[in-house]
Design a protein around this motif. Sequence first.
Motif, PDB file in Angstrom:
ATOM      1  N   GLY A 177      53.435  43.872  39.491  1.00 43.51           N
ATOM      2  CA  GLY A 177      53.351  45.275  39.882  1.00 43.51           C
ATOM      3  C   GLY A 177      51.928  45.787  39.987  1.00 43.51           C
ATOM      4  O   GLY A 177      51.028  45.104  40.477  1.00 43.51           O
ATOM      5  N   TYR A 178      51.728  47.021  39.516  1.00 51.11           N
ATOM      6  CA  TYR A 178      50.409  47.630  39.614  1.00 51.11           C
ATOM      7  C   TYR A 178      49.377  46.897  38.757  1.00 51.11           C
ATOM      8  O   TYR A 178      48.173  47.014  38.984  1.00 51.11           O
ATOM      9  N   ARG A 179      49.832  46.103  37.802  1.00 48.21           N
ATOM     10  CA  ARG A 179      48.895  45.373  36.949  1.00 48.21           C
ATOM     11  C   ARG A 179      48.297  44.163  37.659  1.00 48.21           C
ATOM     12  O   ARG A 179      47.423  43.498  37.105  1.00 48.21           O
ATOM     13  N   GLN A 180      48.758  43.887  38.863  1.00 49.48           N
ATOM     14  CA  GLN A 180      48.144  42.806  39.630  1.00 49.48           C
ATOM     15  C   GLN A 180      46.669  43.080  39.869  1.00 49.48           C
ATOM     16  O   GLN A 180      45.873  42.165  40.030  1.00 49.48           O
ATOM     17  N   SER A 181      46.298  44.352  39.880  1.00 54.03           N
ATOM     18  CA  SER A 181      44.894  44.734  40.046  1.00 54.03           C
ATOM     19  C   SER A 181      44.211  44.671  38.687  1.00 54.03           C
ATOM     20  O   SER A 181      44.555  45.416  37.773  1.00 54.03           O
ATOM     21  N   TRP A 182      43.234  43.774  38.533  1.00 54.65           N
ATOM     22  CA  TRP A 182      42.620  43.518  37.231  1.00 54.65           C
ATOM     23  C   TRP A 182      41.101  43.549  37.258  1.00 54.65           C
ATOM     24  O   TRP A 182      40.456  43.742  36.230  1.00 54.65           O
ATOM     25  N   SER A 183      40.493  43.321  38.427  1.00 49.93           N
ATOM     26  CA  SER A 183      39.037  43.207  38.508  1.00 49.93           C
ATOM     27  C   SER A 183      38.382  44.575  38.312  1.00 49.93           C
ATOM     28  O   SER A 183      38.743  45.542  38.995  1.00 49.93           O
ATOM     29  N   PRO A 184      37.399  44.693  37.418  1.00 50.29           N
ATOM     30  CA  PRO A 184      36.777  46.003  37.204  1.00 50.29           C
ATOM     31  C   PRO A 184      36.071  46.539  38.439  1.00 50.29           C
ATOM     32  O   PRO A 184      35.993  47.751  38.626  1.00 50.29           O
ATOM     33  N   ASN A 185      35.563  45.654  39.277  1.00 53.13           N
ATOM     34  CA  ASN A 185      34.877  46.124  40.481  1.00 53.13           C
ATOM     35  C   ASN A 185      35.851  46.680  41.506  1.00 53.13           C
ATOM     36  O   ASN A 185      35.613  47.744  42.095  1.00 53.13           O
ATOM     37  N   THR A 186      36.962  45.982  41.756  1.00 49.58           N
ATOM     38  CA  THR A 186      37.926  46.515  42.717  1.00 49.58           C
ATOM     39  C   THR A 186      38.671  47.717  42.155  1.00 49.58           C
ATOM     40  O   THR A 186      39.069  48.604  42.921  1.00 49.58           O
ATOM     41  N   LEU A 187      38.826  47.766  40.844  1.00 54.51           N
ATOM     42  CA  LEU A 187      39.502  48.915  40.244  1.00 54.51           C
ATOM     43  C   LEU A 187      38.739  50.209  40.473  1.00 54.51           C
ATOM     44  O   LEU A 187      39.347  51.286  40.551  1.00 54.51           O
TER      45      LEU A 187
END
Length: 275
Positions: free
Chosen positions: A17-27
Amino acid sequence: MSNEKIHFLDVASSLPGYRQSWSPNTLKTRLLLNAKQIPYTEQFISYPNIAPLLESYGVGPNPKGTPYTLPAIYHDSVPGMMMGSIEIARHLDALYPDAPVQAFPEPKDQSEALWTESQKTLNSLVFPDDSGFEALVFPKIPGILDPRGQDYFIRTRTEEHPERLSPLQWGSGPEEDFPAIVPAFNAYNEYLVRKRDQAAREGREGPFLWGETVSMGDIWLVSCLVWLRSAGEEWLDRLLAGEAVGMVRGVWEAFESRGWLTGQGEGRILEVSTV
């Protein structure tokens, strides 16, 4: 303004789900899009596919470090694609001046200065050389990546830090490494207290660096906290349960209560350009 949605490129992972996004730069980009309430499309890219895709759309390499990185966006308001979280943030502020949140609110000279100061403060505390944060998080990252991404991450980080061997071998183990990050966030919490007290004296009370107004420094803090969570929910929970991080916890809860942590875009696939 164009009706085309911003297409946001993020680093692929196996998280749900939304936790697929993990990289601090892309976040930094994802959280800003969510806070601005801008509908967007998204695409998760495996590490070894980043450079061919961006290069095919005419993106020039970074002058230092890794030549091609994420985040990137694709939109008809930019030629080809745009790479880099801060460049993207400034572009989105200009493109959506009436959005409820700006990465760099007016007066922009002050918000830019606050970003520079807060980023330098957080990075110097949390990410010094051989930091406990990286020792805790980096060994966990290959386990959340796709197989090609795992190989790429291990190879490139080993090449970048030959003295540390593979990132799988960094640190002494989570229980030993976690205590090292607590004083760093405690110290950043003290910085937040000072900035919020200053904002309150100026009539701008609220949970953020600028009191009631969120800005890029708050987004960077929360991006780092999400990165910590990618190493395991328990480490974020333990950090935020500390008595000396009340202000840090308040920023996290402000993002959480507004739904900015869970926003996702509509899936879209952009292939390597052959033009």
